[in-house]
Design an enzyme around this catalytic site. Structure first.
Site, PDB file in Angstrom:
ATOM      1  N   TYR A   1      -0.074  10.596  15.450  1.00  0.00           N
ATOM      2  CA  TYR A   1       0.810   9.701  14.695  1.00  0.00           C
ATOM      3  C   TYR A   1       1.335   8.601  15.619  1.00  0.00           C
ATOM      4  CZ  TYR A   1       4.616   8.387  11.475  1.00  0.00           C
ATOM      5  OH  TYR A   1       5.465   7.702  10.623  1.00  0.00           O
TER       6      TYR A   1
ATOM      7  N   ILE B   1       9.217   5.188   0.869  1.00  0.00           N
ATOM      8  CA  ILE B   1       9.596   3.850   1.334  1.00  0.00           C
ATOM      9  C   ILE B   1       8.862   2.766   0.540  1.00  0.00           C
ATOM     10  CG2 ILE B   1       9.458   2.285   3.323  1.00  0.00           C
ATOM     11  CD1 ILE B   1       9.923   4.800   5.125  1.00  0.00           C
TER      12      ILE B   1
ATOM     13  N   SER C   1       6.702   2.919  13.161  1.00  0.00           N
ATOM     14  CA  SER C   1       7.624   4.050  13.394  1.00  0.00           C
ATOM     15  C   SER C   1       8.192   3.949  14.809  1.00  0.00           C
ATOM     16  CB  SER C   1       6.861   5.366  13.252  1.00  0.00           C
ATOM     17  OG  SER C   1       7.585   6.424  13.840  1.00  0.00           O
TER      18      SER C   1
ATOM     19  N   THR D   1       0.848  -1.197   0.000  1.00  0.00           N
ATOM     20  CA  THR D   1       0.000   0.000   0.000  1.00  0.00           C
ATOM     21  C   THR D   1       0.884   1.248   0.000  1.00  0.00           C
ATOM     22  OG1 THR D   1      -0.229   0.171   2.414  1.00  0.00           O
ATOM     23  CG2 THR D   1      -1.807  -1.253   1.267  1.00  0.00           C
ATOM     24  N   GLY D   2       0.371   2.301  -0.643  1.00  0.00           N
ATOM     25  CA  GLY D   2       1.121   3.568  -0.704  1.00  0.00           C
ATOM     26  C   GLY D   2       2.478   3.402  -1.348  1.00  0.00           C
ATOM     27  N   ALA D   3       2.489   2.736  -2.528  1.00  0.00           N
ATOM     28  CA  ALA D   3       3.785   2.340  -3.115  1.00  0.00           C
ATOM     29  C   ALA D   3       4.306   3.297  -4.188  1.00  0.00           C
ATOM     30  CB  ALA D   3       3.674   0.934  -3.698  1.00  0.00           C
TER      31      ALA D   3
HETATM   32  P1  NAD Z   1       5.503   9.295   1.816  1.00  0.00           P
HETATM   33  O1  NAD Z   1       4.614  10.390   2.225  1.00  0.00           O
HETATM   34  O2  NAD Z   1       6.522   9.538   0.760  1.00  0.00           O
HETATM   35  O3  NAD Z   1       4.682   8.007   1.375  1.00  0.00           O
HETATM   36  C1  NAD Z   1       3.456   7.643   1.940  1.00  0.00           C
HETATM   37  C2  NAD Z   1       2.630   7.018   0.848  1.00  0.00           C
HETATM   38  O4  NAD Z   1       1.368   6.601   1.403  1.00  0.00           O
HETATM   39  C3  NAD Z   1       2.313   8.016  -0.265  1.00  0.00           C
HETATM   40  O5  NAD Z   1       2.557   7.405  -1.508  1.00  0.00           O
HETATM   41  C4  NAD Z   1       0.835   8.282  -0.096  1.00  0.00           C
HETATM   42  O6  NAD Z   1       0.158   8.586  -1.283  1.00  0.00           O
HETATM   43  C5  NAD Z   1       0.363   6.950   0.481  1.00  0.00           C
HETATM   44  N1  NAD Z   1      -0.937   7.065   1.117  1.00  0.00           N
HETATM   45  C6  NAD Z   1      -1.310   7.943   2.082  1.00  0.00           C
HETATM   46  N2  NAD Z   1      -2.605   7.766   2.382  1.00  0.00           N
HETATM   47  C7  NAD Z   1      -3.055   6.756   1.585  1.00  0.00           C
HETATM   48  C8  NAD Z   1      -4.300   6.126   1.443  1.00  0.00           C
HETATM   49  N3  NAD Z   1      -5.360   6.495   2.155  1.00  0.00           N
HETATM   50  N4  NAD Z   1      -4.421   5.129   0.531  1.00  0.00           N
HETATM   51  C9  NAD Z   1      -3.346   4.745  -0.223  1.00  0.00           C
HETATM   52  N5  NAD Z   1      -2.134   5.319  -0.116  1.00  0.00           N
HETATM   53  C10 NAD Z   1      -2.000   6.311   0.766  1.00  0.00           C
HETATM   54  O7  NAD Z   1       6.207   8.836   3.155  1.00  0.00           O
HETATM   55  P2  NAD Z   1       7.143   7.590   3.520  1.00  0.00           P
HETATM   56  O8  NAD Z   1       8.192   8.138   4.371  1.00  0.00           O
HETATM   57  O9  NAD Z   1       7.497   6.799   2.318  1.00  0.00           O
HETATM   58  O10 NAD Z   1       6.145   6.758   4.448  1.00  0.00           O
HETATM   59  C11 NAD Z   1       5.834   5.388   4.257  1.00  0.00           C
HETATM   60  C12 NAD Z   1       5.497   4.780   5.609  1.00  0.00           C
HETATM   61  O11 NAD Z   1       6.660   4.820   6.439  1.00  0.00           O
HETATM   62  C13 NAD Z   1       4.409   5.545   6.373  1.00  0.00           C
HETATM   63  O12 NAD Z   1       3.546   4.638   7.001  1.00  0.00           O
HETATM   64  C14 NAD Z   1       5.204   6.320   7.402  1.00  0.00           C
HETATM   65  O13 NAD Z   1       4.447   6.595   8.551  1.00  0.00           O
HETATM   66  C15 NAD Z   1       6.330   5.360   7.687  1.00  0.00           C
HETATM   67  N6  NAD Z   1       7.509   5.999   8.297  1.00  0.00           N
HETATM   68  C16 NAD Z   1       8.207   6.967   7.623  1.00  0.00           C
HETATM   69  C17 NAD Z   1       9.292   7.543   8.236  1.00  0.00           C
HETATM   70  C18 NAD Z   1      10.123   8.637   7.583  1.00  0.00           C
HETATM   71  O14 NAD Z   1      10.931   9.265   8.272  1.00  0.00           O
HETATM   72  N7  NAD Z   1       9.976   8.869   6.290  1.00  0.00           N
HETATM   73  C19 NAD Z   1       9.681   7.143   9.517  1.00  0.00           C
HETATM   74  C20 NAD Z   1       8.945   6.165  10.167  1.00  0.00           C
HETATM   75  C21 NAD Z   1       7.864   5.585   9.533  1.00  0.00           C
END
Ligand code: NAD
Length: 243
Positions: free
Chosen positions: A152, A14, A139, A8-10
């Site tokens: 969060y 990440i 996280s 999901t959210g790919a």
């Molecule tokens: P990002 O914002 O680049 O990616 C998040 C993705 O989730 C986006 O593609 C977005 O469109 C998608 N998304 C959001 N809501 C959605 C929905 N309702 N349906 C489908 N897709 C949806 O951020 P990231 O850093 O790649 O985050 C990915 C995961 O890693 C998240 O769960 C985030 O909480 C977690 N995370 C990130 C960090 C960091 O520092 N970047 C640290 C800890 C955890």
């Protein structure tokens, strides 16, 4: 047949890196996106140049009807789900006194309900095969709490609870459930921080650097190869949080 994996959210960050790593390792990847069609297509095109096909599927996974469509698409096309990676998420820094009911529902539904409902929908197909794996992208803030990120932190702590409870419930069915709890990773999610703030954060991290998405993707790849890890919250954070 190759392992069938929903992420999901790919489309970016990440999730995108996990999709690339797994697709390049011969897995059948269904890359879910919500708003970022262009980035999702770009990812698909990039992989196509290397002769790798992935499926894209638009769904807002915070909504049950759309999550159902994502699972239905996968089952119709591949007849099984081997791995579910609950990665979609949002962040929003606010003092608790500024958080509205609308903020609450949006964050809970996007970060936590999506992982619950996607798991609930995918698990019957895994039980049918007597094998499967769920990986939740959590996280460090779900472990230790973050000031001004109460919502969060709640969602990620919930995700950790979901991981541990499901690992116990599904172990006898041959299904493993783990979470990866990253520290700060270099993605668009952290665009709200100024370069000075990022520098200050680096000073707090023993390895003195921000992580890259591929550090998380490597761990996912390892979890797919492994067979005895379940119920764990694996924190990849440069030593920022050591419990
Ligand atoms: P990002 O914002 O680049 O990616 C998040 C993705 O989730 C986006 O593609 C977005 O469109 C998608 N998304 C959001 N809501 C959605 C929905 N309702 N349906 C489908 N897709 C949806 O951020 P990231 O850093 O790649 O985050 C990915 C995961 O890693 C998240 O769960 C985030 O909480 C977690 N995370 C990130 C960090 C960091 O520092 N970047 C640290 C800890 C955890």
């Amino acid at each position: 047949m190759e392992e069938v994996i929903i992420i999901t959210g790919a489309s970016r960050g990440i999730g995108r890196e996990i999709a690339k790593t797994l697709a390049k390792n011969g897995k059948k990847v269904i890359a879910n996106y919500n708003h970022s069609l262009n980035q999702a297509v770009e990812l698909q095109e990039e992989l196509k140049k290397e002769g790798i096909e992935i499926d894209l599927f638009r769904a807002d996974v915070s909504k049950k009807q759309e999550a159902e469509k994502l699972v239905e698409f996968t089952i119709k096309k591949y007849k099984k789900i081997d791995v579910l990676i609950n990665n979609a998420g949002i962040s929003d820094g606010k003092m608790i006194t500024d958080i509205t009911d609308e903020d609450w529902h949006k964050m809970i539904n996007t970060n936590l309900y999506s992982a619950f409902i996607m798991s609930q929908l995918a698990i019957p197909y895994m039980i049918h095969e007597k094998q499967g794996q769920i990986i939740n992208i959590s996280s460090i803030w779900g472990m230790v709490g973050s000031s001004c990120e109460v919502l969060y932190s709640i969602t990620k702590a919930g995700m950790n609870g979901l991981t541990k409870a499901l690992a116990k419930e599904l172990g006898p069915s041959g299904i493993r459930v783990n979470a990866i709890a990253p520290g700060m990773i270099n993605t668009e999610m952290n665009n709200e921080f100024s370069p000075e703030e990022i520098e200050a954060i680096k000073q707090e991290i023993p390895l003195e650097k921000i992580g890259e998405p591929n550090e998380i993707a490597k761990c996912v790849k390892w979890l797919l190869e492994d067979s005895y890890t379940t119920g764990q919250i694996i924190s990849i954070n440069g030593g920022w949080v050591i419990t």
